[in-house]
Design a protein around this motif. Structure first.
Motif, PDB file in Angstrom:
ATOM      1  N   GLU A   1      -6.240   1.230   0.728  1.00 54.71           N
ATOM      2  CA  GLU A   1      -6.863  -0.096   0.799  1.00 54.71           C
ATOM      3  C   GLU A   1      -5.762  -1.139   0.874  1.00 54.71           C
ATOM      4  O   GLU A   1      -5.463  -1.806  -0.114  1.00 54.71           O
ATOM      5  CB  GLU A   1      -7.773  -0.320  -0.407  1.00 54.71           C
ATOM      6  CG  GLU A   1      -8.965   0.621  -0.430  1.00 54.71           C
ATOM      7  CD  GLU A   1      -9.925   0.333  -1.562  1.00 54.71           C
ATOM      8  OE1 GLU A   1      -9.929  -0.804  -2.088  1.00 54.71           O
ATOM      9  OE2 GLU A   1     -10.684   1.247  -1.902  1.00 54.71           O
ATOM     10  N   PRO A   2      -5.165  -1.270   2.057  1.00 51.35           N
ATOM     11  CA  PRO A   2      -4.008  -2.171   2.175  1.00 51.35           C
ATOM     12  C   PRO A   2      -4.371  -3.630   1.959  1.00 51.35           C
ATOM     13  O   PRO A   2      -5.472  -4.063   2.288  1.00 51.35           O
ATOM     14  CB  PRO A   2      -3.527  -1.945   3.606  1.00 51.35           C
ATOM     15  CG  PRO A   2      -4.669  -1.338   4.331  1.00 51.35           C
ATOM     16  CD  PRO A   2      -5.513  -0.643   3.314  1.00 51.35           C
ATOM     17  N   LYS A   3      -3.420  -4.345   1.398  1.00 52.92           N
ATOM     18  CA  LYS A   3      -3.565  -5.786   1.202  1.00 52.92           C
ATOM     19  C   LYS A   3      -2.780  -6.489   2.308  1.00 52.92           C
ATOM     20  O   LYS A   3      -1.855  -5.924   2.874  1.00 52.92           O
ATOM     21  CB  LYS A   3      -3.035  -6.178  -0.167  1.00 52.92           C
ATOM     22  CG  LYS A   3      -3.851  -5.586  -1.303  1.00 52.92           C
ATOM     23  CD  LYS A   3      -3.277  -5.980  -2.634  1.00 52.92           C
ATOM     24  CE  LYS A   3      -4.012  -5.461  -3.831  1.00 52.92           C
ATOM     25  NZ  LYS A   3      -4.872  -4.345  -3.717  1.00 52.92           N
ATOM     26  N   ARG A   4      -3.180  -7.698   2.600  1.00 51.50           N
ATOM     27  CA  ARG A   4      -2.521  -8.482   3.643  1.00 51.50           C
ATOM     28  C   ARG A   4      -1.013  -8.524   3.389  1.00 51.50           C
ATOM     29  O   ARG A   4      -0.573  -8.776   2.285  1.00 51.50           O
ATOM     30  CB  ARG A   4      -3.103  -9.890   3.667  1.00 51.50           C
ATOM     31  CG  ARG A   4      -2.637 -10.715   4.820  1.00 51.50           C
ATOM     32  CD  ARG A   4      -3.463 -11.992   4.872  1.00 51.50           C
ATOM     33  NE  ARG A   4      -3.092 -12.840   5.959  1.00 51.50           N
ATOM     34  CZ  ARG A   4      -3.546 -12.710   7.202  1.00 51.50           C
ATOM     35  NH1 ARG A   4      -4.376 -11.750   7.500  1.00 51.50           N
ATOM     36  NH2 ARG A   4      -3.158 -13.544   8.142  1.00 51.50           N
ATOM     37  N   GLY A   5      -0.248  -8.241   4.431  1.00 49.03           N
ATOM     38  CA  GLY A   5       1.207  -8.288   4.331  1.00 49.03           C
ATOM     39  C   GLY A   5       1.855  -6.969   3.960  1.00 49.03           C
ATOM     40  O   GLY A   5       3.076  -6.845   4.045  1.00 49.03           O
ATOM     41  N   GLN A   6       1.063  -5.993   3.543  1.00 48.89           N
ATOM     42  CA  GLN A   6       1.622  -4.684   3.198  1.00 48.89           C
ATOM     43  C   GLN A   6       1.912  -3.884   4.457  1.00 48.89           C
ATOM     44  O   GLN A   6       1.214  -4.004   5.457  1.00 48.89           O
ATOM     45  CB  GLN A   6       0.631  -3.868   2.367  1.00 48.89           C
ATOM     46  CG  GLN A   6       0.732  -4.076   0.895  1.00 48.89           C
ATOM     47  CD  GLN A   6      -0.189  -3.112   0.153  1.00 48.89           C
ATOM     48  OE1 GLN A   6      -1.341  -2.953   0.521  1.00 48.89           O
ATOM     49  NE2 GLN A   6       0.325  -2.505  -0.889  1.00 48.89           N
ATOM     50  N   THR A   7       2.930  -3.046   4.381  1.00 47.58           N
ATOM     51  CA  THR A   7       3.182  -2.097   5.455  1.00 47.58           C
ATOM     52  C   THR A   7       2.126  -1.009   5.366  1.00 47.58           C
ATOM     53  O   THR A   7       1.892  -0.450   4.298  1.00 47.58           O
ATOM     54  CB  THR A   7       4.583  -1.470   5.318  1.00 47.58           C
ATOM     55  OG1 THR A   7       5.555  -2.523   5.445  1.00 47.58           O
ATOM     56  CG2 THR A   7       4.824  -0.408   6.370  1.00 47.58           C
ATOM     57  N   VAL A   8       1.477  -0.729   6.497  1.00 47.97           N
ATOM     58  CA  VAL A   8       0.417   0.269   6.548  1.00 47.97           C
ATOM     59  C   VAL A   8       0.851   1.385   7.481  1.00 47.97           C
ATOM     60  O   VAL A   8       1.315   1.131   8.597  1.00 47.97           O
ATOM     61  CB  VAL A   8      -0.905  -0.345   7.055  1.00 47.97           C
ATOM     62  CG1 VAL A   8      -1.993   0.706   7.146  1.00 47.97           C
ATOM     63  CG2 VAL A   8      -1.333  -1.495   6.157  1.00 47.97           C
TER      64      VAL A   8
ATOM     65  N   ARG B   1       3.438   3.027  11.922  1.00 48.90           N
ATOM     66  CA  ARG B   1       2.970   1.652  11.727  1.00 48.90           C
ATOM     67  C   ARG B   1       2.331   1.129  13.014  1.00 48.90           C
ATOM     68  O   ARG B   1       2.592   1.645  14.107  1.00 48.90           O
ATOM     69  CB  ARG B   1       4.135   0.745  11.338  1.00 48.90           C
ATOM     70  CG  ARG B   1       4.767   1.102  10.007  1.00 48.90           C
ATOM     71  CD  ARG B   1       5.918   0.156   9.627  1.00 48.90           C
ATOM     72  NE  ARG B   1       6.744  -0.307  10.724  1.00 48.90           N
ATOM     73  CZ  ARG B   1       7.821   0.327  11.189  1.00 48.90           C
ATOM     74  NH1 ARG B   1       8.196   1.474  10.673  1.00 48.90           N
ATOM     75  NH2 ARG B   1       8.520  -0.182  12.180  1.00 48.90           N
TER      76      ARG B   1
ATOM     77  N   THR C   1      -5.356   5.364   6.381  1.00 51.01           N
ATOM     78  CA  THR C   1      -4.241   4.465   6.100  1.00 51.01           C
ATOM     79  C   THR C   1      -3.594   4.794   4.762  1.00 51.01           C
ATOM     80  O   THR C   1      -4.248   5.264   3.845  1.00 51.01           O
ATOM     81  CB  THR C   1      -4.699   2.991   6.067  1.00 51.01           C
ATOM     82  OG1 THR C   1      -5.644   2.814   5.016  1.00 51.01           O
ATOM     83  CG2 THR C   1      -5.283   2.563   7.393  1.00 51.01           C
ATOM     84  N   THR C   2      -2.307   4.518   4.696  1.00 57.27           N
ATOM     85  CA  THR C   2      -1.564   4.570   3.448  1.00 57.27           C
ATOM     86  C   THR C   2      -0.845   3.238   3.328  1.00 57.27           C
ATOM     87  O   THR C   2      -0.052   2.908   4.205  1.00 57.27           O
ATOM     88  CB  THR C   2      -0.540   5.719   3.452  1.00 57.27           C
ATOM     89  OG1 THR C   2      -1.219   6.935   3.684  1.00 57.27           O
ATOM     90  CG2 THR C   2       0.205   5.790   2.140  1.00 57.27           C
ATOM     91  N   PRO C   3      -1.178   2.443   2.316  1.00 57.45           N
ATOM     92  CA  PRO C   3      -2.124   2.695   1.239  1.00 57.45           C
ATOM     93  C   PRO C   3      -3.565   2.720   1.759  1.00 57.45           C
ATOM     94  O   PRO C   3      -3.870   2.179   2.818  1.00 57.45           O
ATOM     95  CB  PRO C   3      -1.911   1.529   0.272  1.00 57.45           C
ATOM     96  CG  PRO C   3      -1.324   0.438   1.101  1.00 57.45           C
ATOM     97  CD  PRO C   3      -0.574   1.099   2.214  1.00 57.45           C
TER      98      PRO C   3
END
Length: 91
Positions: A61-68, A27, A57-59
């Motif tokens: 196409e991360p969304k705001r607030g997601q753990t990347v 992270r 990155t995983t995911p």
């Protein structure tokens, strides 16, 4: 493919690539803590490296607030290494 000098052109980005290669998937906070660099600087460097295709990155196409989680795309790094070596006359 991104210009290797632009993508790898500073020590922070190089250190991030090295850290992620050794410890990934990781992270952003882990990277910042390990390298002793502020989160904003790491976030900016990560953005450049993701756009260059060096990091994935995983995911995807991360969304705001997601753990990347970040991992290195070794094929892209290898290709950039060859292009850089060719440009400076090492290959």
């Amino acid at each position: 493919m991104e210009d290797p000098i632009h993508a790898l052109g500073n020590m922070l980005r190089a250190n991030i690539i090295g850290y992620v290669r050794k410890h990934g998937p990781v992270r952003r906070g882990q990277i910042a803590d390990a390298l002793g660099v502020g989160y904003p600087a790491v976030a900016k460097a990560l953005s450049v490296l993701v756009q260059a295709g060096v990091l994935v990155t995983t995911p995807s196409e991360p969304k705001r607030g997601q753990t990347v989680l970040y991992t290195v795309d070794q094929d892209v790094v290898s290709e950039m290494w060859v292009r850089l070596g060719d440009a400076i006359g090492e290959l």
